[in-house]
Design an enzyme around this catalytic site. Structure first.
Site, PDB file in Angstrom:
ATOM      1  N   ASP A   1       0.783  -1.342  -0.004  1.00  0.00           N
ATOM      2  CA  ASP A   1       0.149   0.038  -0.055  1.00  0.00           C
ATOM      3  C   ASP A   1       0.737   1.270   0.090  1.00  0.00           C
ATOM      4  OD1 ASP A   1      -1.885  -1.504   0.167  1.00  0.00           O
ATOM      5  OD2 ASP A   1      -2.144  -1.524   2.371  1.00  0.00           O
ATOM      6  N   HIS A   2       2.082   1.116   0.286  1.00  0.00           N
ATOM      7  CA  HIS A   2       2.919   2.428   0.543  1.00  0.00           C
ATOM      8  C   HIS A   2       3.061   3.037  -0.626  1.00  0.00           C
ATOM      9  CE1 HIS A   2       5.408   5.029   2.416  1.00  0.00           C
ATOM     10  NE2 HIS A   2       6.755   4.439   2.066  1.00  0.00           N
TER      11      HIS A   2
END
Lengths: 130, 179
Positions: free
Chosen positions: B33-34
């Site tokens: 997700d980063h």
């Protein structure tokens, strides 16, 4: 034994590292809170760095006498009392409290301490070469 | 997900220094997700892992009596990225432990490559109302889980042991759980 200039330079380094400010911001007239953005936790960090840099001990409350400013004996209605001002002057001979004493609102206290005050504080703790 | 951002202690010298390992795995959800399609450990979680390493070092020195919180990150410089398959070694040195708080300096290495340099300040909170958030036994359990007592040494060089009063509580809880 450091000179006054050497003391200022070491304090400048301590404040640059602790507060993330630029060297040209750390002038003798700069206030730690208002101009350099120091917060309460920063004073702990600054004290650590000064102790290491100058090989001195700084007891809790000596540079920033929070015990007086939170004492019901010395603070009434958000202002430092006459007795409180006497105590502050005793504890902080390195600081110029005249302006603060005109309207000693506790919240304004943190904005009073300057880099020059800090230099005088350190000079009182170490032997200075003239 | 558990809030553990180190996997194991490999050195623990009471009040002085600790080294911890962080293995980065593609199975960690946050990596996806980063930066989508570019998995790397967020630098903030490296700082958190170093804070856990240093925070436990400070906690143990005070026999888990102080409420130690991350108060400030005076310095955090990252030199490269760490991606799945990498192993980071966090080395934390205590600069000071005082009545009000503590400061540590740390490095993160990826093999021989310097990955990051970090300084962290911890404050000791005195507010007794925060007691429930700072259960000393939970920090002791974390130390056990991370193997600190397997590799640790006290200041005099003897093997590191948990404070007896806390160990009794933890062992009593484990006995209850097993029943």
């Amino acid at each position: 034994m450091p000179t006054k200039d050497e003391i200022f330079e070491k304090i400048q380094v301590a404040l640059i590292d602790a507060l993330g400010v630029d060297d040209d911001e750390v002038t003798p007239e700069a206030t730690l809170v208002g101009d350099l953005g120091a917060e309460s936790i920063d004073f702990l960090d600054i004290v650590f760095r000064l102790e290491k840099s100058f090989d001195i001990k700084i007891p809790r409350g000596e540079l920033f006498p929070e015990d007086i400013l939170t004492s019901s004996e010395y603070v009434q209605d958000g202002k430092v009392t006459e007795n409180g001002l006497v105590e502050l002057r005793n504890r902080m001979p390195f600081a110029d409290l005249d302006d603060f004493a005109k309207n000693p609102v506790v919240q304004d206290f943190g904005n009073m301490l300057t880099v020059a005050d800090m230099c005088r504080f350190v000079e009182s703790k170490v032997e200075v070469t003239q | 997900m558990r809030w553990y951002w180190i996997d194991r202690f490999i050195e623990f010298e009471s009040g002085r220094r600790a080294k911890a390992v962080k293995n980065i795995s593609l199975a960690e959800e946050h990596l996806h997700d980063h930066f989508p399609n570019y998995p790397m450990i967020p630098n903030s979680l490296v700082i958190e892992g170093i804070a856990q390493t240093g925070g436990l070092l400070v906690c143990e020195h005070n026999e888990f009596a102080e409420k130690v919180v991350l108060a400030k990150v005076p310095k955090a410089t990252f030199y490269c990225e760490a991606i799945p398959g990498d192993t980071l070694i966090y080395t934390v040195d205590v600069e000071y432990i005082k009545e009000d708080g503590a400061r540590i300096s740390a490095t993160s290495y990826k093999g021989d490559t310097l990955h990051a340099e970090v300084e962290i300040m911890f404050a000791h909170l005195s507010d007794p109302r925060l007691g429930a958030l700072f259960d000393p036994e939970s920090f002791l359990r974390m130390m056990c889980l991370l193997g600190a007592f397997d590799v640790g040494h006290a200041a005099d060089g003897s093997p590191l042991v948990p404070p007896p009063r806390l160990l009794q509580t933890v062992e009593a809880e484990e006995a209850d759980w097993q029943e």
